[in-house]
Design a protein around this motif. Structure first.
Motif, mmCIF file in Angstrom:
data_model
loop_
_atom_site.group_PDB
_atom_site.id
_atom_site.type_symbol
_atom_site.label_atom_id
_atom_site.label_comp_id
_atom_site.label_asym_id
_atom_site.label_seq_id
_atom_site.Cartn_x
_atom_site.Cartn_y
_atom_site.Cartn_z
ATOM 1 N N ALA A 234 -62.212 44.263 78.006
ATOM 2 C CA ALA A 234 -62.485 45.406 79.547
ATOM 3 C C ALA A 234 -60.733 45.607 79.009
ATOM 4 C CB ALA A 234 -62.487 45.001 80.891
ATOM 5 N N ILE A 235 -59.748 44.296 78.761
ATOM 6 C CA ILE A 235 -58.670 44.716 79.179
ATOM 7 C C ILE A 235 -58.054 45.287 77.521
ATOM 8 C CG2 ILE A 235 -56.071 43.921 78.681
ATOM 9 C CD1 ILE A 235 -57.330 41.640 80.630
ATOM 10 N N VAL A 236 -58.708 44.948 76.427
ATOM 11 C CA VAL A 236 -58.630 45.736 74.805
ATOM 12 C C VAL A 236 -58.542 46.832 74.920
ATOM 13 C CG1 VAL A 236 -59.744 45.678 72.360
ATOM 14 C CG2 VAL A 236 -59.183 43.564 73.399
ATOM 15 N N THR A 237 -60.055 47.226 75.708
ATOM 16 C CA THR A 237 -60.615 48.685 75.898
ATOM 17 C C THR A 237 -59.196 49.322 76.626
ATOM 18 O OG1 THR A 237 -63.092 48.097 76.204
ATOM 19 C CG2 THR A 237 -62.375 50.663 76.895
ATOM 20 N N ARG A 238 -58.788 49.304 77.867
ATOM 21 C CA ARG A 238 -58.070 49.801 78.184
ATOM 22 C C ARG A 238 -56.466 49.492 78.362
ATOM 23 N NH1 ARG A 238 -57.033 48.442 84.494
ATOM 24 N NH2 ARG A 238 -59.195 48.689 85.282
ATOM 25 N N ASN A 239 -55.925 48.596 76.614
ATOM 26 C CA ASN A 239 -54.873 49.463 76.353
ATOM 27 C C ASN A 239 -55.190 49.656 75.562
ATOM 28 O OD1 ASN A 239 -53.961 45.686 77.185
ATOM 29 N ND2 ASN A 239 -54.265 47.080 77.720
ATOM 30 N N TYR A 240 -56.494 50.285 74.772
ATOM 31 C CA TYR A 240 -56.826 51.148 73.597
ATOM 32 C C TYR A 240 -56.617 52.581 73.721
ATOM 33 C CZ TYR A 240 -59.430 51.651 69.644
ATOM 34 O OH TYR A 240 -59.925 52.316 67.969
ATOM 35 N N LYS A 241 -57.016 52.569 75.258
ATOM 36 C CA LYS A 241 -57.055 53.977 75.370
ATOM 37 C C LYS A 241 -55.763 54.241 76.059
ATOM 38 C CE LYS A 241 -57.589 57.588 78.607
ATOM 39 N NZ LYS A 241 -58.193 57.716 80.772
ATOM 40 N N GLN A 242 -54.566 53.472 76.445
ATOM 41 C CA GLN A 242 -53.008 53.461 76.510
ATOM 42 C C GLN A 242 -52.294 54.329 75.131
ATOM 43 O OE1 GLN A 242 -51.666 49.561 78.498
ATOM 44 N NE2 GLN A 242 -49.610 50.532 78.517
ATOM 45 N N LEU A 243 -52.447 53.521 74.520
ATOM 46 C CA LEU A 243 -51.927 53.777 72.897
ATOM 47 C C LEU A 243 -52.357 54.746 72.665
ATOM 48 C CD1 LEU A 243 -51.723 50.095 71.681
ATOM 49 C CD2 LEU A 243 -49.583 51.341 73.409
ATOM 50 N N ASP A 244 -53.700 55.142 73.212
ATOM 51 C CA ASP A 244 -53.618 56.919 72.449
ATOM 52 C C ASP A 244 -54.579 56.648 71.119
ATOM 53 O OD1 ASP A 244 -54.124 58.706 73.712
ATOM 54 O OD2 ASP A 244 -51.920 59.632 73.609
ATOM 55 N N ILE A 245 -55.165 55.039 71.099
ATOM 56 C CA ILE A 245 -56.087 54.963 69.458
ATOM 57 C C ILE A 245 -56.930 56.416 69.732
ATOM 58 C CG2 ILE A 245 -56.742 53.300 67.763
ATOM 59 C CD1 ILE A 245 -55.305 51.427 69.322
ATOM 60 N N GLU A 246 -56.885 56.848 68.267
ATOM 61 C CA GLU A 246 -58.264 57.915 68.694
ATOM 62 C C GLU A 246 -59.557 57.618 68.407
ATOM 63 O OE1 GLU A 246 -56.076 60.873 67.889
ATOM 64 O OE2 GLU A 246 -55.026 61.329 70.009
ATOM 65 N N VAL A 247 -59.388 56.502 66.834
ATOM 66 C CA VAL A 247 -60.939 56.442 66.277
ATOM 67 C C VAL A 247 -61.452 55.158 67.288
ATOM 68 C CG1 VAL A 247 -58.689 55.696 63.947
ATOM 69 C CG2 VAL A 247 -59.540 53.777 65.581
ATOM 70 N N PRO A 248 -62.871 55.615 66.720
ATOM 71 C CA PRO A 248 -64.028 54.827 67.598
ATOM 72 C C PRO A 248 -63.231 53.538 67.430
ATOM 73 C CG PRO A 248 -65.259 56.094 64.869
ATOM 74 C CD PRO A 248 -63.261 56.043 65.159
ATOM 75 N N LEU A 249 -63.575 52.609 69.036
ATOM 76 C CA LEU A 249 -63.832 50.790 69.260
ATOM 77 C C LEU A 249 -65.351 50.800 69.249
ATOM 78 C CD1 LEU A 249 -62.160 49.232 70.098
ATOM 79 C CD2 LEU A 249 -62.310 49.405 72.536
#
Lengths: 384, 315, 290
Positions: A234-249
């Motif tokens: 859940a934290i990875v997913t939030r940080n993923y969005k925070q950093l604006d990583i655009e490839v699929p997760l």
């Protein structure tokens, strides 16, 4: 004198303990044991599992029990501590004298308990993920969830279909995460996919932006996979969005509960994961053979507990039902007879899919039972 | 009675009698297993008590040594085909060497600083065990080869009850001798006042290091034994939570009391088994009991009760 | 260079929480010589109470105040029911009492709340602020700002108010403080209440970023304790610097060296610092009186 006083008190304590433990058991019940991680770091597995077992044992008893006898369920909380699990396994076999055991929420606790049940000849249906539990096959040990290797294969197949060839991986250092990471590394070559960044985080870490920054900076990144369970993804997913990583997760089947979507919030939008049909029970087409089972379990669980269903409780349902069917077919409570019948399970429709066991396969699931899901508008949807 | 108890053989004999007496009251193998776990924990706790109770030095890293012992009997037979007993010995030697090397700089620290340094050191060991999966099986642990002695496979909770009980008696005997030795007297002097001890001509650094190494070896041997009993090891037992549990056992039972070590271990091993019936309330009750014991018997169970009975008899 | 900034923000945010926990340790330690291992539970109580209060429909500001009050009451009860009755016991005995209290509070939280992880909505939105190539969550500013405000308030309290000076006097010499008419029992109770409030605020501020559950306290207590020792036990400035340093070490270690061994990196640095400065960064060399 102090020493003798202590001895007497010690003896009195033990006697008291003995009385608590030696609760009288009615002879016309069938005892089933479970050691689950109801508290501790894996409580999100053990908690729904324990609730499911209690709920369904009550239900089965209300319907007249099994083979004309009532079931008696004994649940211990090992809080994901392998040493405790081992003690409870001994207690179930030696003291409670159960005929079969469901559970072992984590791979660590399961592996610690296996020798006890194998020695005692008690059938044991584990609810943990790793492939080592049933590979190599052990006489009395079975398991109900998909293996981590299957989850990797499902994810990589989906990536391959989308033409993804360079991915990043971020995984926890806990047992589930680490085991799945290794399985993924083993099979990733078969799909022509290359891992260009491989980062980890601790089981109770609260910020993964440093790791994700490194992944983001990896050249030619096309997707990221996060083998893990608990709050980490859940934290990875939030940080993923925070950093604006655009490839699929891609997440794993380890996050397959509604609380993941709640915790990750908007960031969960578009995340893909392999999971059983249970999560999308009401979205399955009516002719899906699994629909009846998963809708029944989901409704029962959500009505009784008031909490959203997770696939983890589903594993416990599958384990209990496979056991009960086997006891019915065996027509006895002899552990050996039950074991033989569990191994003959075929065409059993569980929440995880169709189970066809054999002497070579003590899980009996194949890849078709896994569905690729995508989170859209805060809910699971079928991606295929 | 008092004189008899102060003899250096008294405590090991009492423990030996307890081990024998309890064996008559064991209804099933499960009870044997719980008792064996008590003996093993008590062994590690006696070692830690030598460091804490006699030398006055706190260690929050003893689970690390416990872990080294446990993984020695798991890894060495699997990788190099060593006999488990040789592996346990190698584990103890390695533990002693590591304790000797880190002991020098670490033991210069005092009080809470020593606590945090040992804590950090223990965490380093636990992290290595948990992360180097190619060697240790990682967080899910690895199986341990069954112990074979003269062609006889050691198994069964009752067998292990006797083996671990025997080890405990030996451990208690060595500890009692150590306490009565010149080193032991030096340690007690150091516990009371380090400066005074130094003035009296005691090599403080050396005395501390000696007892640190000895207590580490106790933990290592206990770890090896537990791994052999379980036939399986996981990194949990090298974790800092286990370090804190060991320290709690020392203080609950009573610092500077060998019998107290056994009492502290017995409480924290047996209590969770008794409390399983309370399900969700288990942890609350455990915490409550710990607090009450420490408030009422603040010097620890055995010393406080001993003082209480002593006082009553003198009236 | 943008990743350096990203790592630093990440480290400082987590470090601010460690710093507040370490401050809580310091305040209680100074007033009573107790190392309070239940300090992390105050962080948990702050976060969990706010989560459950808001879920029950209480507006966020009220829930925050309520959660801080709950933590303060728990802190007071901890002192009155567990620490005060054991007055005069050895420091190790008192530590075990606080460990017992932390197990008890965790057990209580598991019954009163639940065993799931929970989150709070961020106070001012989830849209990251882009700055120098780094993406910073607005909540990070809340955490850092909140920590700064607490530090300033504490400084004012200790240096500008009579009660604060009484606390300092008690820390310096308990007997002398009692002789000049300071109610040292009140001061100790006050220190527990203040520490609890600081812990709760830390828990509330950080929950939107790091999530919370009934068992987050133990690890925070551990890290906070390490941070307090790194800074020098009993020194508030040391606690803040130590906390931020541990957070930064973890983030930079994870970013540049190895994410697997980042906790180890932090502890290795702590060990090295303590070998060089046995009293921590800002600690006084302790002298034993004979």
């Amino acid at each position: 004198m102090a020493v003798f006083g202590k001895c007497i008190r010690g003896a009195a304590l033990l006697a008291g303990v003995a009385m608590v433990w030696a609760a009288p058991a009615a002879a016309d019940t069938i005892k089933i044991g479970a050691s689950l991680s109801v508290t501790g770091p894996a409580s999100f597995l053990g908690d729904p599992e324990a609730k499911t077992l209690e709920m369904y044992v009550e239900k089965l008893n209300a319907e007249g029990g099994v083979n004309g006898k009532q079931l008696e369920l004994i649940v211990y909380d090992d809080s994901a501590d392998a040493n405790k699990a081992r003690t409870f396994a001994t207690r179930l076999v030696e003291d409670d004298e159960v005929v079969a055991v469901v559970g072992g929420s984590t791979t660590g606790t399961t592996m610690a308990m296996i020798p006890v049940f194998e020695d005692a000849g008690i059938p044991f249906i584990s609810l943990a993920g790793a492939v080592v539990i049933i590979d190599p096959v052990k006489e009395f040990t079975f398991k109900t969830p998909h293996t981590d290797r299957m989850a990797c294969e499902k994810i990589f197949a989906d990536m391959q279909a989308k033409g993804i060839a360079r991915i990043g991986m971020i995984s926890g250092t806990g047992g589930f995460d680490k085991s799945m990471r290794e399985q993924c590394l083993e099979v990733v070559g078969n799909y022509g996919i290359e891992i260009v960044a491989d980062e980890t985080y601790g089981p109770s870490d609260s910020d993964m932006t440093p790791q994700l920054t490194n992944i983001k900076n990896a050249a030619g990144l096309q997707a990221v996979v996060n083998p893990g369970f608990g709050q980490g993804p859940a934290i990875v997913t939030r940080n993923y969005k925070q950093l604006d990583i655009e490839v699929p997760l891609y997440q794993s089947h380890g996050v397959a509960s509604k609380s993941f979507i709640d915790l990750a919030g908007d960031a969960a939008e578009g995340v893909r994961l392999p999971a059983s049909a249970l999560l999308v029970a009401d979205k399955l087409p009516d002719d899906d053979p699994q629909k009846a089972v998963v809708v029944e379990y989901k409704t029962t669980y959500e009505e009784k507990t008031g909490q959203p269903v997770s696939t983890f409780g589903g594993h416990a349902y599958d384990g209990l039902m496979i056991l009960v069917e086997a006891m019915k077919r065996a027509g006895s409570e002899d552990p050996k007879a039950i074991r033989d019948e569990i191994e003959k399970t075929s065409g059993f429709m569980g929440t995880a899919g169709v189970v066809n066991m054999s002497p070579e396969d003590h899980m009996g699931l194949d890849l078709t039972a896994f569905r690729m899901l995508e989170i859209r508008s805060g809910d699971w949807t079928l991606a295929e | 009675m008092g004189k008899l108890l102060s003899h250096r053989l008294a405590v090991p004999v009492v423990i030996a009698l307890l081990v024998v007496a309890l064996s008559f009251a064991m209804p099933s193998n499960f009870y044997y297993r719980v008792a064996a776990l008590v003996w093993i924990s008590a062994l590690a706790v006696i070692g830690l008590n030598l460091l804490m109770g006699y030398a006055g030095q706190v260690s929050l890293g003893h689970a690390g040594f416990f872990g080294i012992g446990a993984y020695a009997v798991a890894v060495l037979p699997a990788q190099f085909g060593l006999h488990p007993l040789v592996a346990a010995l190698a584990g103890a030697v390695a533990t002693a060497a590591i304790a000797f090397l880190v002991g020098r700089p670490i033991l210069r620290l005092k009080g809470h600083y020593l606590a945090v340094a040992t804590l950090g050191f223990g965490i380093l060991i636990a992290m290595t065990i948990s992360n180097e999966a190619w060697l240790t099986g990682g967080p899910d642990g690895m199986p341990v080869e069954r112990l074979t002695l003269f062609g006889w496979r050691v198994r069964g909770a009752d067998t292990w009850y006797w083996i671990s009980g025997g080890l405990l008696v030996i451990g208690a005997w060595i500890a009692c001798n150590l306490v009565a030795s010149p080193t032991g007297r030096a340690l007690r002097a150091l516990h009371d006042s380090e400066v005074a001890a130094r003035v009296a001509g005691i090599d403080v650094a050396r005395a501390k290091l000696t007892v640190f190494v000895i207590s580490a070896v106790y933990a290592s041997v206990a770890g090896s034994t537990l791994a052999l009993v379980n036939g399986f090891v996981t990194p949990d037992k090298a974790n800092f939570l286990h370090s804190i549990e060991l320290v709690t056992m020392v203080v609950l039972g009573g610092m500077g009391s060998i019998l107290g070590s056994l009492a502290g271990a017995a409480i924290l091993v047996v209590l969770p088994q008794v409390l399983t019936g309370f399900h969700d309330y288990e942890h609350m009750i455990l915490g409550l009991i710990m607090m009450v014991i420490m408030i009422v018997l603040r010097a620890g169970i055995v010393p406080s009760l001993a003082a209480f009975f002593q006082g009553r008899r003198n009236k | 260079m943008p990743e350096l900034l990203q790592f630093c923000v990440s480290g400082l945010t987590v470090g601010a929480v460690y710093a507040l926990v370490a401050l809580g340790f310091t305040i209680i330690y100074n007033a009573s010589d107790v190392v309070n291992f239940a300090q992390g539970e105050f962080v948990m109580i702050g976060g969990m109470t706010t989560v459950f209060a808001t879920a029950a429909g209480v507006p966020l500001p009220l829930a925050v105040i309520g959660a801080i009050l709950v933590a303060m009451v728990v802190g007071l009860l901890l002192h009155r029911l567990a620490i005060e009755p054991a007055r005069g016991a050895s420091p190790v005995t008192l530590i075990i009492i606080t460990i017992g209290a932390s197990i008890f509070l965790r057990g209580l939280a598991q019954v009163v709340f639940d065993k799931q992880f929970h989150s709070l909505p961020a106070f001012s939105g989830d849209t990251p602020i882009r700055f120098g190539g780094a993406a910073i969550l607005p909540q990070s500013f809340w955490v850092l700002g909140g920590a700064a405000v607490i530090v300033v308030l504490l400084w004012g309290f200790f240096n500008r108010t009579l009660i604060g000076k009484a606390v300092l006097a008690t820390a310096a010499n308990r007997l002398a403080a009692r002789l000049v008419g300071i109610n040292t029992s009140f001061v100790m109770g006050l220190s527990f209440v203040m520490s609890a409030a600081i812990g709760a605020i830390a828990g509330i501020l950080v929950t939107p970023i790091t999530l919370t559950s009934y068992d987050v306290g133990m690890l925070l207590a551990l890290k906070g304790f390490a941070a307090a020792m790194l800074g020098g036990m009993g020194n508030p400035l040391g606690a803040v610097v130590g906390g931020l340093a541990v957070g930064l070490l973890e983030a930079l270690g994870a970013g540049y060296i190895s994410s697997t061994y980042k906790d180890a990196i932090a502890f290795i640095v702590i060990l090295v610092v303590l070998f060089a400065l046995p009293g921590g960064l800002f600690g006084k060399a302790s002298v034993e009186r004979v």
